[in-house]
Design a protein around this motif. Structure first.
Motif, PDB file in Angstrom:
ATOM      1  N   ALA A  70       0.822  -1.212   0.000  1.00 30.76           N
ATOM      2  CA  ALA A  70       0.000   0.000   0.000  1.00 30.76           C
ATOM      3  C   ALA A  70       0.858   1.265   0.000  1.00 30.76           C
ATOM      4  N   PRO A  71       0.352   2.324  -0.622  1.00 28.22           N
ATOM      5  CA  PRO A  71       1.067   3.598  -0.559  1.00 28.22           C
ATOM      6  C   PRO A  71       0.918   4.221   0.827  1.00 28.22           C
ATOM      7  N   SER A  72       1.874   5.063   1.189  1.00 28.28           N
ATOM      8  CA  SER A  72       1.807   5.803   2.450  1.00 28.28           C
ATOM      9  C   SER A  72       2.475   7.155   2.257  1.00 28.28           C
ATOM     10  N   ALA A  73       2.169   8.075   3.138  1.00 28.20           N
ATOM     11  CA  ALA A  73       2.751   9.414   3.040  1.00 28.20           C
ATOM     12  C   ALA A  73       4.273   9.320   3.117  1.00 28.20           C
ATOM     13  N   VAL A  74       4.939   9.877   2.137  1.00 26.36           N
ATOM     14  CA  VAL A  74       6.394   9.906   2.017  1.00 26.36           C
ATOM     15  C   VAL A  74       6.984   8.488   2.023  1.00 26.36           C
ATOM     16  N   ASN A  75       6.156   7.503   1.753  1.00 25.27           N
ATOM     17  CA  ASN A  75       6.546   6.088   1.748  1.00 25.27           C
ATOM     18  C   ASN A  75       7.172   5.645   3.077  1.00 25.27           C
ATOM     19  N   PHE A  76       6.695   6.229   4.189  1.00 26.56           N
ATOM     20  CA  PHE A  76       7.246   5.875   5.500  1.00 26.56           C
ATOM     21  C   PHE A  76       6.712   4.536   6.017  1.00 26.56           C
ATOM     22  N   GLN A  77       5.599   4.053   5.460  1.00 23.31           N
ATOM     23  CA  GLN A  77       5.045   2.738   5.812  1.00 23.31           C
ATOM     24  C   GLN A  77       4.929   2.545   7.335  1.00 23.31           C
ATOM     25  N   PRO A  78       4.143   3.402   8.006  1.00 27.82           N
ATOM     26  CA  PRO A  78       4.074   3.376   9.463  1.00 27.82           C
ATOM     27  C   PRO A  78       3.086   2.340  10.006  1.00 27.82           C
ATOM     28  N   TRP A  79       3.269   1.102   9.629  1.00 26.79           N
ATOM     29  CA  TRP A  79       2.331   0.065  10.052  1.00 26.79           C
ATOM     30  C   TRP A  79       3.069  -1.179  10.504  1.00 26.79           C
ATOM     31  N   ASP A 106       2.518   3.101  13.594  1.00 26.63           N
ATOM     32  CA  ASP A 106       3.774   3.425  14.274  1.00 26.63           C
ATOM     33  C   ASP A 106       3.971   4.933  14.189  1.00 26.63           C
ATOM     34  N   HIS A 107       3.618   5.611  15.272  1.00 31.03           N
ATOM     35  CA  HIS A 107       3.679   7.075  15.283  1.00 31.03           C
ATOM     36  C   HIS A 107       5.100   7.613  15.332  1.00 31.03           C
ATOM     37  N   SER A 108       6.067   6.753  15.600  1.00 34.52           N
ATOM     38  CA  SER A 108       7.455   7.221  15.643  1.00 34.52           C
ATOM     39  C   SER A 108       8.041   7.393  14.243  1.00 34.52           C
ATOM     40  N   VAL A 109       7.408   6.795  13.244  1.00 35.33           N
ATOM     41  CA  VAL A 109       7.936   6.910  11.875  1.00 35.33           C
ATOM     42  C   VAL A 109       6.949   7.534  10.895  1.00 35.33           C
ATOM     43  N   SER A 110       5.737   7.821  11.329  1.00 33.52           N
ATOM     44  CA  SER A 110       4.740   8.366  10.396  1.00 33.52           C
ATOM     45  C   SER A 110       5.060   9.815  10.053  1.00 33.52           C
ATOM     46  N   TRP A 111       4.628  10.216   8.857  1.00 33.91           N
ATOM     47  CA  TRP A 111       4.824  11.584   8.398  1.00 33.91           C
ATOM     48  C   TRP A 111       3.827  12.496   9.100  1.00 33.91           C
ATOM     49  N   LYS A 112       4.294  13.683   9.474  1.00 33.11           N
ATOM     50  CA  LYS A 112       3.433  14.697  10.079  1.00 33.11           C
ATOM     51  C   LYS A 112       3.449  15.942   9.181  1.00 33.11           C
ATOM     52  N   ARG A 113       2.267  16.470   8.912  1.00 32.52           N
ATOM     53  CA  ARG A 113       2.141  17.664   8.067  1.00 32.52           C
ATOM     54  C   ARG A 113       2.707  18.881   8.809  1.00 32.52           C
ATOM     55  N   ASN A 114       3.507  19.679   8.118  1.00 35.09           N
ATOM     56  CA  ASN A 114       4.169  20.829   8.737  1.00 35.09           C
ATOM     57  C   ASN A 114       3.204  21.904   9.208  1.00 35.09           C
ATOM     58  N   THR A 115       2.134  22.153   8.464  1.00 33.68           N
ATOM     59  CA  THR A 115       1.259  23.286   8.775  1.00 33.68           C
ATOM     60  C   THR A 115       0.443  23.107  10.048  1.00 33.68           C
ATOM     61  N   ASP A 116       0.066  21.874  10.360  1.00 31.15           N
ATOM     62  CA  ASP A 116      -0.771  21.671  11.548  1.00 31.15           C
ATOM     63  C   ASP A 116      -0.400  20.425  12.358  1.00 31.15           C
ATOM     64  N   GLY A 117       0.637  19.714  11.968  1.00 36.88           N
ATOM     65  CA  GLY A 117       1.070  18.539  12.716  1.00 36.88           C
ATOM     66  C   GLY A 117       0.235  17.290  12.486  1.00 36.88           C
ATOM     67  N   ASP A 124      -0.958  13.890  11.777  1.00 38.42           N
ATOM     68  CA  ASP A 124      -0.219  12.627  11.705  1.00 38.42           C
ATOM     69  C   ASP A 124      -0.900  11.735  10.668  1.00 38.42           C
ATOM     70  N   SER A 125      -0.146  11.290   9.690  1.00 38.69           N
ATOM     71  CA  SER A 125      -0.712  10.496   8.592  1.00 38.69           C
ATOM     72  C   SER A 125      -0.865   9.016   8.926  1.00 38.69           C
ATOM     73  N   ALA A 126      -0.443   8.593  10.108  1.00 36.25           N
ATOM     74  CA  ALA A 126      -0.415   7.162  10.427  1.00 36.25           C
ATOM     75  C   ALA A 126      -1.767   6.478  10.240  1.00 36.25           C
ATOM     76  N   ASP A 127      -2.839   7.079  10.753  1.00 34.38           N
ATOM     77  CA  ASP A 127      -4.154   6.438  10.631  1.00 34.38           C
ATOM     78  C   ASP A 127      -4.610   6.343   9.182  1.00 34.38           C
ATOM     79  N   ILE A 128      -4.305   7.365   8.399  1.00 32.16           N
ATOM     80  CA  ILE A 128      -4.669   7.347   6.977  1.00 32.16           C
ATOM     81  C   ILE A 128      -3.884   6.240   6.273  1.00 32.16           C
ATOM     82  N   ASP A 129      -2.597   6.176   6.544  1.00 34.23           N
ATOM     83  CA  ASP A 129      -1.751   5.170   5.907  1.00 34.23           C
ATOM     84  C   ASP A 129      -2.199   3.760   6.280  1.00 34.23           C
ATOM     85  N   VAL A 130      -2.529   3.553   7.545  1.00 35.27           N
ATOM     86  CA  VAL A 130      -3.014   2.242   7.987  1.00 35.27           C
ATOM     87  C   VAL A 130      -4.328   1.908   7.291  1.00 35.27           C
ATOM     88  N   ALA A 131      -5.204   2.899   7.145  1.00 34.23           N
ATOM     89  CA  ALA A 131      -6.492   2.648   6.476  1.00 34.23           C
ATOM     90  C   ALA A 131      -6.286   2.210   5.024  1.00 34.23           C
TER      91      ALA A 131
END
Length: 175
Positions: free
Chosen positions: A36-45, A80-91, A93-100
């Motif tokens: 699956a694709p993930s933000a910045v390909n961090f694969q936080p799962w 895995d919130h330690s490796v997930s991408w976080k958006r700069n403008t508001d923080g 966390d893409s982890a839940d989206i990536d997992v979905a």
């Protein structure tokens, strides 16, 4: 089956046959999540396969519905919130989206293989974390029971496109 047929044949399975799942099929489902694709390909799962009877019963007891006890395997899908991408403008966390996205890939692969699944998010997260000895930065997001469905199809109610699609700004009808 083509993609349209696949997405329209997937449904939430809440009744499973007492049939073991071939390891090769489980691996294909896990590989679908891995791809699956993930933000910045961090694969936080992380995917935890629960199939040992005692552990399975413990995880099943974190969700208060009897039907889950029929599932021969449960994937606990964690972010895995330690490796997930976080958006700069508001923080954000893409982890839940990536997992979905990963779980959606897994459910579709399961369907293609003749297996059924059902997303479960209403479970005792703290108990699952404790049972699986998860570190603090790993969050269990989804219990994904998997098995051979008793029924071949399910009923899916969907809103009409006119209720959910807008053109150029919210509220404008798409045409």
């Amino acid at each position: 089956m083509d993609f349209s047929e696949l997405i329209n044949s997937r449904f939430s399975v809440r009744k499973y046959k007492n049939t073991p799942i071939e390891v090769g099929k489980l691996i294909k489902v896990l590989e679908a999540g891995q791809a699956a694709p993930s933000a910045v390909n961090f694969q936080p799962w992380h995917f935890i396969v629960i199939n040992e009877p005692h552990q399975l019963a413990q995880i099943q007891n974190t969700y208060q519905r009897e039907w889950i006890k029929q599932a021969p395997v449960i994937f606990v899908v964690c972010s895995d919130h330690s490796v997930s991408w976080k958006r700069n403008t508001d923080g954000k966390d893409s982890a839940d989206i990536d997992v979905a996205i990963a779980v959606d890939h897994m459910t579709l692969m399961a369907t293609e293989l003749g297996l059924g699944t059902c997303w479960v998010c209403n479970f005792d997260v703290n108990k699952v974390s404790e049972l699986l000895e998860l570190p603090k930065h790993i969050e269990p997001c989804v219990l994904l029971p998997i098995g051979y469905p008793v029924a071949e199809t399910g009923v899916k109610k969907r809103k009409s496109l006119s209720e959910i699609v807008h053109q150029n700004k919210f509220g404008n009808t798409f045409s």
